[in-house]
Design a protein around this motif. Structure first.
Motif, mmCIF file in Angstrom:
data_model
loop_
_atom_site.group_PDB
_atom_site.id
_atom_site.type_symbol
_atom_site.label_atom_id
_atom_site.label_comp_id
_atom_site.label_asym_id
_atom_site.label_seq_id
_atom_site.Cartn_x
_atom_site.Cartn_y
_atom_site.Cartn_z
ATOM 1 N N VAL A 11 -4.362 7.998 6.773
ATOM 2 C CA VAL A 11 -3.404 7.487 5.792
ATOM 3 C C VAL A 11 -4.011 7.704 4.406
ATOM 4 N N GLU A 12 -3.158 7.918 3.440
ATOM 5 C CA GLU A 12 -3.601 8.284 2.082
ATOM 6 C C GLU A 12 -4.678 7.362 1.527
ATOM 7 N N ASN A 13 -4.640 6.071 1.876
ATOM 8 C CA ASN A 13 -5.595 5.131 1.278
ATOM 9 C C ASN A 13 -6.837 4.899 2.147
ATOM 10 N N GLN A 14 -7.042 5.711 3.166
ATOM 11 C CA GLN A 14 -8.274 5.618 3.976
ATOM 12 C C GLN A 14 -9.333 6.490 3.303
ATOM 13 N N LEU A 15 -9.752 6.060 2.125
ATOM 14 C CA LEU A 15 -10.577 6.927 1.271
ATOM 15 C C LEU A 15 -11.955 7.192 1.879
ATOM 16 N N SER A 16 -12.569 6.167 2.471
ATOM 17 C CA SER A 16 -13.904 6.363 3.071
ATOM 18 C C SER A 16 -13.838 7.405 4.180
ATOM 19 N N ARG A 68 3.527 4.820 3.870
ATOM 20 C CA ARG A 68 2.376 5.524 3.297
ATOM 21 C C ARG A 68 2.454 6.988 3.686
ATOM 22 N N ASP A 69 1.773 7.791 2.888
ATOM 23 C CA ASP A 69 1.698 9.213 3.240
ATOM 24 C C ASP A 69 0.642 9.432 4.321
ATOM 25 N N GLU A 88 -4.687 -4.269 11.233
ATOM 26 C CA GLU A 88 -4.395 -3.221 10.244
ATOM 27 C C GLU A 88 -5.018 -1.894 10.678
ATOM 28 N N TYR A 93 -3.293 2.321 12.721
ATOM 29 C CA TYR A 93 -3.521 3.744 12.460
ATOM 30 C C TYR A 93 -3.734 4.545 13.736
ATOM 31 N N ASP A 118 2.323 0.732 6.858
ATOM 32 C CA ASP A 118 1.124 -0.087 7.029
ATOM 33 C C ASP A 118 1.510 -1.473 7.521
ATOM 34 N N ARG A 165 -11.650 9.715 4.574
ATOM 35 C CA ARG A 165 -11.370 11.044 4.007
ATOM 36 C C ARG A 165 -12.647 11.665 3.468
#
Lengths: 185, 199
Positions: free
Chosen positions: B137-142, B170-171, B41, B45, B164, B144
């Motif tokens: 990717v939008e959900n890579q919050l850490s 994904r954005d 996963e 990226y 993904d 970001r």
């Protein structure tokens, strides 16, 4: 009085004044000496003639103007033409050797050391660190001020965040100066 | 290109010791091993298939040509993190650098990613880069959050631009950090004209 008179000359935009400022700062703030700085620039700043006069001494300096520099640092042909004849007997010329050609106008007995500072600056990533390369060259050739004092002065004088590149430029000039000096002797 | 200030010793939040240094040719096999150990996963990226020897060969060649700057984090002889600065040496975007950071799964949230990113940002500025970008990717919050702390701000969002591991679109967020003001300050300093210079 043990005094060294230094003149830095070039075009506006080459960092001539900053060059003089760093030398003065290294001497007076970090090396425990006395120093004065006089600056002169043409009315149109960038592209016009510019010079800095730095005097470094172990005692207080009564007269800050440089008439016959012991060390002349030049970064443009015009600065060379204007100031080279004034170098004191036995003095030192440090020059950008891809812009300036040394000729018979330089007084006899003056030692001339050249460095392709603009090219080095471009190779390092930023042409505008040319003057910092020249500062390093000055330090390496003359040994007038301690390398630690010079590095501190460079670091203190440049915008935060640019210290790394400026220190690399300084060290490039310094190491080149040491090599040139070693070859000359 | 010799990168100064390395190797660096780092102590992570859990007390373990790591060394951060530029990638050397001899590190190539360990780097490949690191990437092969990353969850699939996470590898999605990345722009290239980093599990292939051909990729490694190309990557090392880019490092040799100074088109890429690679820092690795090493612990116990193993590569546990890698940060890459990509930059174009020719063309219209020579002033831009793209950063990518990867950290071994067990060392997430240990401070290693931040340390690698900070070192890379510092290196990038030192190399004269004026603008840095990162793609996440939008959900890579850490990730970001790490970059936001370093001054990166969202500049563009490419909707449904990446898929993904489950094939869900994904954005892609492009965040940037423009440090050209540093060089503008340096330009002003070398302009050799200031009535109040030194005053």
């Amino acid at each position: 009085m043990d005094k060294t008179e230094i003149r830095v000359g070039g075009l506006g935009g080459q960092g001539v004044i900053l060059c003089g400022m760093i030398i003065g700062k290294a001497a007076s703030i970090h090396d425990g000496k006395h120093a004065t700085l006089i600056q002169a620039f043409g009315p149109e700043a960038r592209g016009s003639a510019c010079s800095a006069q730095v005097t470094v001494a172990n005692e207080a300096i009564g007269y800050p103007y440089v008439k016959k520099p012991n060390v002349l640092i030049v970064m443009s042909p015009d600065a060379y033409t204007q100031f080279a004849p004034q170098v004191a007997p036995g003095g030192t010329l440090l020059y950008e050797n891809e812009l300036i050609h040394v000729d018979e106008t330089l007084p006899k007995g003056v030692k001339a050391y050249g460095i392709p500072a603009t090219r080095f600056a471009e190779e390092l990533g930023r042409r505008l660190v040319l003057n910092i390369v020249m500062v390093g060259f000055f330090a390496g050739v003359t040994g007038l001020l301690s390398p630690e004092a010079m590095e501190k002065a460079v670091k203190d004088s440049v915008p935060r965040g640019t210290e790394d590149l400026n220190l690399r430029a300084y060290r490039k000039g310094y190491e080149y100066g040491r090599e040139i000096l070693a070859k000359a002797s | 290109m010799k990168l100064e200030g390395f190797p660096q010793k780092l102590t992570l939040k859990d007390g373990s010791h790591v060394e951060i240094r530029p990638l050397a040719a001899a590190d190539a096999p360990a780097l490949l091993q690191f990437y092969r150990a990353l969850p699939e996963e996470d590898r999605l990226y990345l722009k290239d298939d980093v599990t292939k020897p051909e990729w490694l060969e190309r990557f090392v060649a880019l490092v040799d040509r100074d088109e890429v700057v690679s820092l690795i984090a090493v612990m116990g002889g193993k590569v546990i993190g890698e940060a890459t600065l990509y930059r174009a040496l020719h063309g219209w975007a020579t002033h831009v650098g793209e950063l990518r950071v990867s950290v071994a799964l067990k060392l997430r949230r240990s401070g290693l990613g931040s340390a690698l990113a900070k070192d890379l940002v510092k290196l990038a500025i030192g190399l004269g880069v004026e603008k840095m970008i990162v793609q996440m990717v939008e959900n890579q919050l850490s990730a970001r959050r790490v970059f936001e702390r370093m001054g990166f701000r969202q500049e563009a969002v490419l909707r449904g631009h990446v898929k993904d591991i489950h094939g869900i679109k994904r954005d892609l967020v492009i965040a940037s950090n423009d440090v050209s003001h540093l060089w503008e300050a340096m330009e002003a300093l070398v302009s050799d004209f200031s009535p109040t210079f030194g005053g």
